[in-house]
Motif scaffolding. Structure first.
Motif, mmCIF file in Angstrom:
data_model
loop_
_atom_site.group_PDB
_atom_site.id
_atom_site.type_symbol
_atom_site.label_atom_id
_atom_site.label_comp_id
_atom_site.label_asym_id
_atom_site.label_seq_id
_atom_site.Cartn_x
_atom_site.Cartn_y
_atom_site.Cartn_z
ATOM 1 N N VAL A 128 44.897 50.455 39.937
ATOM 2 C CA VAL A 128 45.133 50.136 41.343
ATOM 3 C C VAL A 128 44.030 50.719 42.224
ATOM 4 N N PHE A 129 43.656 51.969 41.970
ATOM 5 C CA PHE A 129 42.684 52.627 42.836
ATOM 6 C C PHE A 129 41.264 52.621 42.279
ATOM 7 N N SER A 130 41.059 51.926 41.157
ATOM 8 C CA SER A 130 39.708 51.831 40.607
ATOM 9 C C SER A 130 38.823 50.903 41.429
ATOM 10 N N TYR A 131 39.437 50.159 42.352
ATOM 11 C CA TYR A 131 38.662 49.288 43.248
ATOM 12 C C TYR A 131 38.656 49.833 44.675
ATOM 13 N N ALA A 132 38.986 51.116 44.837
ATOM 14 C CA ALA A 132 39.207 51.673 46.175
ATOM 15 C C ALA A 132 37.905 52.091 46.850
ATOM 16 N N GLY A 133 37.131 51.115 47.296
ATOM 17 C CA GLY A 133 35.916 51.428 48.028
ATOM 18 C C GLY A 133 35.786 50.666 49.325
ATOM 19 N N HIS A 134 36.790 49.847 49.629
ATOM 20 C CA HIS A 134 36.708 48.984 50.816
ATOM 21 C C HIS A 134 36.614 49.769 52.122
ATOM 22 N N PHE A 135 37.069 51.017 52.122
ATOM 23 C CA PHE A 135 37.062 51.785 53.369
ATOM 24 C C PHE A 135 35.638 52.009 53.887
ATOM 25 N N MET A 136 34.630 51.828 53.018
ATOM 26 C CA MET A 136 33.243 52.018 53.431
ATOM 27 C C MET A 136 32.526 50.708 53.737
ATOM 28 N N PHE A 137 33.172 49.585 53.500
ATOM 29 C CA PHE A 137 32.481 48.302 53.620
ATOM 30 C C PHE A 137 31.957 48.050 55.037
ATOM 31 N N PHE A 138 32.761 48.377 56.063
ATOM 32 C CA PHE A 138 32.314 48.136 57.435
ATOM 33 C C PHE A 138 31.028 48.916 57.726
ATOM 34 N N ILE A 139 30.973 50.169 57.278
ATOM 35 C CA ILE A 139 29.796 51.004 57.517
ATOM 36 C C ILE A 139 28.579 50.423 56.802
ATOM 37 N N LEU A 140 28.773 49.980 55.564
ATOM 38 C CA LEU A 140 27.677 49.387 54.800
ATOM 39 C C LEU A 140 27.187 48.091 55.435
ATOM 40 N N ILE A 141 28.127 47.220 55.792
ATOM 41 C CA ILE A 141 27.752 45.911 56.344
ATOM 42 C C ILE A 141 27.053 46.076 57.689
ATOM 43 N N SER A 142 27.453 47.083 58.470
ATOM 44 C CA SER A 142 26.841 47.308 59.780
ATOM 45 C C SER A 142 25.352 47.606 59.666
ATOM 46 N N GLU A 143 24.922 48.137 58.516
ATOM 47 C CA GLU A 143 23.511 48.486 58.348
ATOM 48 C C GLU A 143 22.744 47.441 57.534
ATOM 49 N N MET A 144 23.326 46.250 57.397
ATOM 50 C CA MET A 144 22.622 45.155 56.723
ATOM 51 C C MET A 144 21.735 44.389 57.703
ATOM 52 N N ARG A 145 20.604 43.933 57.197
ATOM 53 C CA ARG A 145 19.749 43.067 58.023
ATOM 54 C C ARG A 145 20.453 41.749 58.309
ATOM 55 N N GLN A 146 21.154 41.238 57.301
ATOM 56 C CA GLN A 146 21.868 39.970 57.422
ATOM 57 C C GLN A 146 23.325 40.174 56.999
ATOM 58 N N PRO A 147 24.202 40.565 57.923
ATOM 59 C CA PRO A 147 25.605 40.811 57.557
ATOM 60 C C PRO A 147 26.304 39.610 56.928
ATOM 61 N N GLN A 148 25.834 38.416 57.251
ATOM 62 C CA GLN A 148 26.461 37.216 56.683
ATOM 63 C C GLN A 148 26.270 37.126 55.161
ATOM 64 N N ASP A 149 25.377 37.966 54.597
ATOM 65 C CA ASP A 149 25.188 37.986 53.144
ATOM 66 C C ASP A 149 26.120 38.979 52.451
ATOM 67 N N ALA A 150 26.997 39.614 53.206
ATOM 68 C CA ALA A 150 27.840 40.667 52.634
ATOM 69 C C ALA A 150 28.718 40.153 51.494
ATOM 70 N N MET A 151 29.147 38.901 51.592
ATOM 71 C CA MET A 151 30.033 38.378 50.552
ATOM 72 C C MET A 151 29.318 38.278 49.209
ATOM 73 N N LYS A 152 27.992 38.103 49.235
ATOM 74 C CA LYS A 152 27.233 38.086 47.980
ATOM 75 C C LYS A 152 27.351 39.443 47.295
ATOM 76 N N ALA A 153 27.251 40.502 48.087
ATOM 77 C CA ALA A 153 27.400 41.851 47.533
ATOM 78 C C ALA A 153 28.802 42.056 46.964
ATOM 79 N N ALA A 154 29.816 41.535 47.672
ATOM 80 C CA ALA A 154 31.202 41.675 47.198
ATOM 81 C C ALA A 154 31.414 40.937 45.883
ATOM 82 N N TRP A 155 30.818 39.746 45.747
ATOM 83 C CA TRP A 155 30.919 38.994 44.492
ATOM 84 C C TRP A 155 30.298 39.781 43.341
ATOM 85 N N VAL A 156 29.126 40.364 43.585
ATOM 86 C CA VAL A 156 28.468 41.151 42.538
ATOM 87 C C VAL A 156 29.326 42.359 42.172
#
Length: 452
Positions: free
Chosen positions: A233-261
């Motif tokens: 259940v908690f082996s995927y528990a990293g979503h709490f940092m996603f907003f911070i990570l996406i905020s520092e992306m050059r292209q936030p619209q590519d965030a879903m590619k990172a999530a797929w990987v």
């Protein structure tokens, strides 16, 4: 007079339109950092492959070390089904989270999201939860690092000294102001934890337990079963940092590619790793799984994995410090310029995040149990449940109110189910963790603080 002529449906539309207008005015379409052209410190530098590496670095070690033991408790079939299902579920919730971020570019962390949906109270609760969870995650990585150093040195020094050494290293690595300055470290961390897992599988295969017991399913109680599946259940528990990570992306619209990987890699890696380790070691596999390997292989894998423990700990400390830093200085020159006050506060916050985690790790004998409670209280919502609220909120306020929820009834049903699933994980996980603490005290398993 004209108001009396409105139908109930049109009144709803007017209310939704009015609320959407307020949201648009309040949240104006500017992202967290705005135009960085003239800024000394530029945050929006990450590409999606590096964000994927960060996500893998912070998530995979947590699950990899505990999943084989879960398989031993509930059996290979339920564990595999749960691991794969939760991987798909986490991908779905990541999609909802990313969509919310793209709809509200001013969101930098979970506290900002809580403010949009639930006002000032939501901001305080979500912010506090993020900081608490991040600090406990730092503490967990510090303990993992201490375990690795103790094993490599054959307990050559007191555990407290190893904890201090590892905490200092985490503090120093957390100091860069932007995630872009850490991007290659994130990639190194992801590579090393992958190599660690591969070496562990080789070590287990080269030294199988001769009398190992393998079972497809294991009859068990709810308590034992849920205690075991808190790993998946908690082996995927990293979503709490996603907003911070996406905020520092050059292209936030590519965030879903990172999530797929992330989800594709972690789900496949978890399934293969837990199955291979369990197949060669059997029902006696420990948690963390690396302790079940022969001494030489255990040292090798801990030495490689220690790189990930160190960088992941720095990433968690960085995230906790950054949330508080932006709460204090948001949109001020201290965020974008190298001011003495900005750097002084930033260093103090990084030190506080690491220092508090260090103190908890050495002074609280039940720290690892408390980490389970914090995961139940916060990761259950940040990784799963809260994503349902994101979808419900945006569908209601941005796409047409109650009529939109009715029209998109499948999405509404999935979102409500996601909220309920998060609530169940929170309540059941907290109950199991609390009972575990009570059992540990009753059986005399709780050690003393500040001991080697």
């Amino acid at each position: 007079m004209s108001e009396l002529l409105l139908t109930p449906e049109s009144k709803t539309e007017v209310a939704v339109s009015s609320c959407s207008s307020k949201i648009a005015n309040r949240d104006v379409v500017e992202d967290v950092f705005g135009d960085e052209e003239d800024h000394d410190i530029r945050y929006k530098t990450l590409s999606w492959p590096f964000v994927a590496a960060f996500m893998i670095a912070e998530i995979v070690s947590n699950g990899m070390l505990t999943l084989p033991n879960a398989m031993a408790v509930v059996g290979i079939v339920p564990s595999l089904i749960l691991t794969i299902f939760l991987g798909i579920f986490a991908l779905y919730t990541a999609k909802l989270l990313i969509d919310f971020k793209l709809n509200h570019p001013q969101v930098h962390n979970m506290g900002d999201a809580g403010y949009i949906m639930f006002g000032p109270v939501g901001r305080e609760i979500f912010s506090a939860g993020t900081v608490i969870f991040a600090i406990f995650a730092v503490g967990s990585e510090i303990l993992s690092g201490q375990l690795a150093l103790s094993m490599l040195s054959n307990n050559g020094l007191c555990a407290v000294i190893f904890l201090a050494i590892f905490s200092t290293a985490i503090f120093l690595l957390s100091l860069p102001r932007t995630l872009g300055a850490l991007d290659w470290l994130g990639l190194v961390s992801a590579v090393f934890i992958t190599i660690c897992g591969l070496l562990a599988m080789v070590g287990a295969g080269a030294n199988p337990m001769p009398d190992r017991v393998l079972v497809a399913t294991v009859p068990t109680t709810f308590y034992d079963a849920f205690l075991a599946i808190t790993g998946p259940v908690f082996s995927y528990a990293g979503h709490f940092m996603f907003f911070i990570l996406i905020s520092e992306m050059r292209q936030p619209q590519d965030a879903m590619k990172a999530a797929w990987v992330l989800q594709g890699f972690s789900t496949a890696f978890y399934a293969v790793f837990s199955t291979v380790i369990y197949a060669y070691i059997g029902s006696t596999v420990a948690s963390p799984a690396l302790l079940s390997l022969p001494p030489t292989w255990s040292k090798i894998t801990f030495a490689v994995g220690m790189v990930n423990f160190l960088i992941s700990g720095a990433l968690y400390a960085h995230a906790a410090a950054k949330l508080v830093f932006f709460r204090i200085f948001r949109r001020s020159r201290h965020v974008y310029s190298h001011t003495p006050l900005g750097w002084a506060v930033w260093i103090l916050l990084c030190f506080a995040a690491t220092g508090i985690a260090f103190v908890f790790a050495i002074a609280v004998p039940i720290f690892s149990y408390l980490a389970g409670i914090t995961a139940s209280l916060f990761a259950s919502w940040y990784t799963y449940g809260i994503a349902g609220f994101f979808w419900l909120y945006d569908t209601f306020y941005l796409q047409g109110g109650v009529n939109a929820l009715k029209r998109r009834w499948i999405g509404t049903l999935l979102a409500v189910s996601t909220v309920l699933a998060g609530a169940f994980m929170c309540i059941a996980g907290t109950y199991v963790s609390a009972k575990l603490i009570a059992d540990a005290y009753r059986e005399g398993l709780v050690g003393k603080p500040f001991t080697c």
